[in-house]
Write a protein that holds these residues in place. Structure first.
Motif, PDB file in Angstrom:
ATOM      1  N   PHE A  59     -27.524  14.760   2.986  1.00 51.64           N
ATOM      2  CA  PHE A  59     -26.171  14.251   3.206  1.00 51.64           C
ATOM      3  C   PHE A  59     -25.611  14.773   4.516  1.00 51.64           C
ATOM      4  O   PHE A  59     -25.257  14.007   5.416  1.00 51.64           O
ATOM      5  CB  PHE A  59     -25.263  14.636   2.038  1.00 51.64           C
ATOM      6  CG  PHE A  59     -23.817  14.253   2.244  1.00 51.64           C
ATOM      7  CD1 PHE A  59     -23.417  12.930   2.171  1.00 51.64           C
ATOM      8  CD2 PHE A  59     -22.857  15.223   2.523  1.00 51.64           C
ATOM      9  CE1 PHE A  59     -22.084  12.570   2.375  1.00 51.64           C
ATOM     10  CE2 PHE A  59     -21.525  14.873   2.725  1.00 51.64           C
ATOM     11  CZ  PHE A  59     -21.143  13.544   2.650  1.00 51.64           C
ATOM     12  N   ALA A 101     -18.009  10.126  -2.718  1.00 54.32           N
ATOM     13  CA  ALA A 101     -19.116  10.587  -1.881  1.00 54.32           C
ATOM     14  C   ALA A 101     -20.415  10.520  -2.665  1.00 54.32           C
ATOM     15  O   ALA A 101     -20.476  10.940  -3.822  1.00 54.32           O
ATOM     16  CB  ALA A 101     -18.867  12.013  -1.411  1.00 54.32           C
ATOM     17  N   LEU A 103     -24.112  11.961  -2.631  1.00 55.09           N
ATOM     18  CA  LEU A 103     -24.748  13.129  -2.026  1.00 55.09           C
ATOM     19  C   LEU A 103     -26.226  13.211  -2.383  1.00 55.09           C
ATOM     20  O   LEU A 103     -26.629  12.859  -3.489  1.00 55.09           O
ATOM     21  CB  LEU A 103     -24.054  14.410  -2.493  1.00 55.09           C
ATOM     22  CG  LEU A 103     -22.521  14.450  -2.386  1.00 55.09           C
ATOM     23  CD1 LEU A 103     -21.997  15.767  -2.932  1.00 55.09           C
ATOM     24  CD2 LEU A 103     -22.071  14.229  -0.959  1.00 55.09           C
ATOM     25  N   GLN A 104     -27.001  13.732  -1.414  1.00 55.75           N
ATOM     26  CA  GLN A 104     -28.396  14.041  -1.662  1.00 55.75           C
ATOM     27  C   GLN A 104     -28.815  15.152  -0.709  1.00 55.75           C
ATOM     28  O   GLN A 104     -28.208  15.323   0.352  1.00 55.75           O
ATOM     29  CB  GLN A 104     -29.300  12.814  -1.464  1.00 55.75           C
ATOM     30  CG  GLN A 104     -29.513  12.369  -0.031  1.00 55.75           C
ATOM     31  CD  GLN A 104     -28.424  11.466   0.496  1.00 55.75           C
ATOM     32  OE1 GLN A 104     -27.513  11.075  -0.232  1.00 55.75           O
ATOM     33  NE2 GLN A 104     -28.498  11.108   1.787  1.00 55.75           N
ATOM     34  N   VAL A 107     -26.111  19.719   1.355  1.00 54.38           N
ATOM     35  CA  VAL A 107     -24.654  19.586   1.496  1.00 54.38           C
ATOM     36  C   VAL A 107     -24.196  21.000   1.857  1.00 54.38           C
ATOM     37  O   VAL A 107     -23.797  21.800   1.011  1.00 54.38           O
ATOM     38  CB  VAL A 107     -23.992  19.086   0.197  1.00 54.38           C
ATOM     39  CG1 VAL A 107     -22.501  18.838   0.407  1.00 54.38           C
ATOM     40  CG2 VAL A 107     -24.669  17.801  -0.285  1.00 54.38           C
ATOM     41  N   ALA A 115     -17.764  16.793   2.046  1.00 51.19           N
ATOM     42  CA  ALA A 115     -17.847  16.304   0.666  1.00 51.19           C
ATOM     43  C   ALA A 115     -16.637  16.736  -0.146  1.00 51.19           C
ATOM     44  O   ALA A 115     -16.160  15.995  -1.009  1.00 51.19           O
ATOM     45  CB  ALA A 115     -19.133  16.805   0.014  1.00 51.19           C
ATOM     46  N   ARG A 121     -17.308  13.137  -6.310  1.00 52.90           N
ATOM     47  CA  ARG A 121     -18.607  13.439  -5.707  1.00 52.90           C
ATOM     48  C   ARG A 121     -19.715  13.136  -6.709  1.00 52.90           C
ATOM     49  O   ARG A 121     -19.704  13.660  -7.833  1.00 52.90           O
ATOM     50  CB  ARG A 121     -18.676  14.910  -5.276  1.00 52.90           C
ATOM     51  CG  ARG A 121     -17.872  15.206  -4.014  1.00 52.90           C
ATOM     52  CD  ARG A 121     -17.607  16.689  -3.833  1.00 52.90           C
ATOM     53  NE  ARG A 121     -16.791  17.193  -4.930  1.00 52.90           N
ATOM     54  CZ  ARG A 121     -15.477  17.029  -5.033  1.00 52.90           C
ATOM     55  NH1 ARG A 121     -14.819  16.377  -4.088  1.00 52.90           N
ATOM     56  NH2 ARG A 121     -14.818  17.497  -6.078  1.00 52.90           N
ATOM     57  N   GLY A 123     -23.820  13.322  -7.020  1.00 54.60           N
ATOM     58  CA  GLY A 123     -25.002  13.879  -6.389  1.00 54.60           C
ATOM     59  C   GLY A 123     -26.242  13.610  -7.207  1.00 54.60           C
ATOM     60  O   GLY A 123     -26.176  13.574  -8.441  1.00 54.60           O
ATOM     61  N   THR A 127     -29.794  17.304  -4.577  1.00 55.46           N
ATOM     62  CA  THR A 127     -28.643  17.875  -3.888  1.00 55.46           C
ATOM     63  C   THR A 127     -28.618  19.395  -4.028  1.00 55.46           C
ATOM     64  O   THR A 127     -28.870  19.939  -5.097  1.00 55.46           O
ATOM     65  CB  THR A 127     -27.342  17.290  -4.459  1.00 55.46           C
ATOM     66  OG1 THR A 127     -27.390  15.863  -4.381  1.00 55.46           O
ATOM     67  CG2 THR A 127     -26.132  17.794  -3.695  1.00 55.46           C
TER      68      THR A 127
END
Length: 258
Positions: A59, A101, A103-104, A107, A115, A121, A123, A127
């Protein structure tokens, strides 16, 4: 519309903005921050929700340390850089449009600050989170002491910064960094699904939720209650609310059920 660092597109009423610097793990330099601020200051017409995503396996790895090292900024110059991050991320958090958001991977540092400005969020299990500023000899400057500390408590943030340890997605889910945890590569699809659902809400209600609640948190109890009543008066007397309430009264609206 395509930017050098941000890619944007519309899918119905959902705007999708994607970090497109995967060769640098989507690290954020001054140009990237300026693009983020511009996008969220001038979101696409008709956008009722925004998905913040990133290309590549990560991310965002945070501050572009190459740029930071090369520029050798003075204290005053770097303070202005930090204030630019604050303005950009304030646009996300307080702009009035819900931001989800996806995510991967990493972060980390400023990526976690970015984020943390989103309202939801999502993920996947790749993540991971970290605040390695202590090991780099620097300090957070993009708002983590306000946003991230509020999400996870100051004590947890202090521990992450002192030790530099990596927090996996499962722990992030437990302590509030993630609202949803998906299987690998599924975070964007989940974020899009949530954003489309959110976009169907009354816009004034969404605005009050994302712009009002965090502001009220910073107020005294009496000021917060007054502000809540003011927002409620504005939202709950709008024409759109009357239409939606009519659907409920006439039993045409879906009921809340487990």
């Amino acid at each position: 519309m395509t930017h050098p660092i941000l890619e944007t597109r519309m899918e119905d009423a959902v705007a999708v903005v994607t970090l497109n610097r995967s060769e640098r793990r989507n690290a954020l330099d001054e140009h990237a921050i300026a693009e983020i601020e511009h996008f969220f200051a001038h979101p696409p017409a008709g956008a009722r929700a925004i998905v913040l995503a990133a290309r590549g396996p990560h991310f965002c790895a945070g501050l572009d340390l190459r740029e930071h090292h090369a520029k050798q900024r003075s204290p005053a110059e770097f303070m202005r850089v930090c204030q630019g991050w604050h303005r950009a991320f304030d646009r996300i958090q307080h702009g009035g449009i819900p931001v989800v958001a996806a995510l991967q991977g990493a972060v980390v540092g400023g990526g976690l600050e970015l984020a943390g400005a989103a309202h939801i969020r999502v993920g996947d299990r790749t993540t991971y989170f970290a605040l390695p500023e202590g090991q780099w000899g620097i300090f957070t400057g993009g708002g983590a002491t306000v946003r991230v500390a509020r999400l996870i408590t100051p004590n947890r943030m202090i521990e992450l910064m002192l030790t530099g340890r990596v927090m996996r997605a499962e722990e992030g889910m437990q302590i509030g960094l993630l609202n949803y945890l998906t299987e690998p590569s599924d975070a964007l699809a989940q974020a899009m699904s949530l954003a489309h659902k959110i976009a169907a809400n009354a816009p004034l209600s969404n605005y009050s939720i994302v712009a009002g609640i965090n502001k009220i948190w910073d107020m005294s109890a009496s000021d917060g209650l007054f502000t809540e009543s003011l927002l409620a008066a504005l939202v709950q007397t709008s024409p759109e609310v009357q239409v939606r309430l009519s659907e409920f009264v006439e039993k045409r609206a879906a009921k809340v059920a487990a």
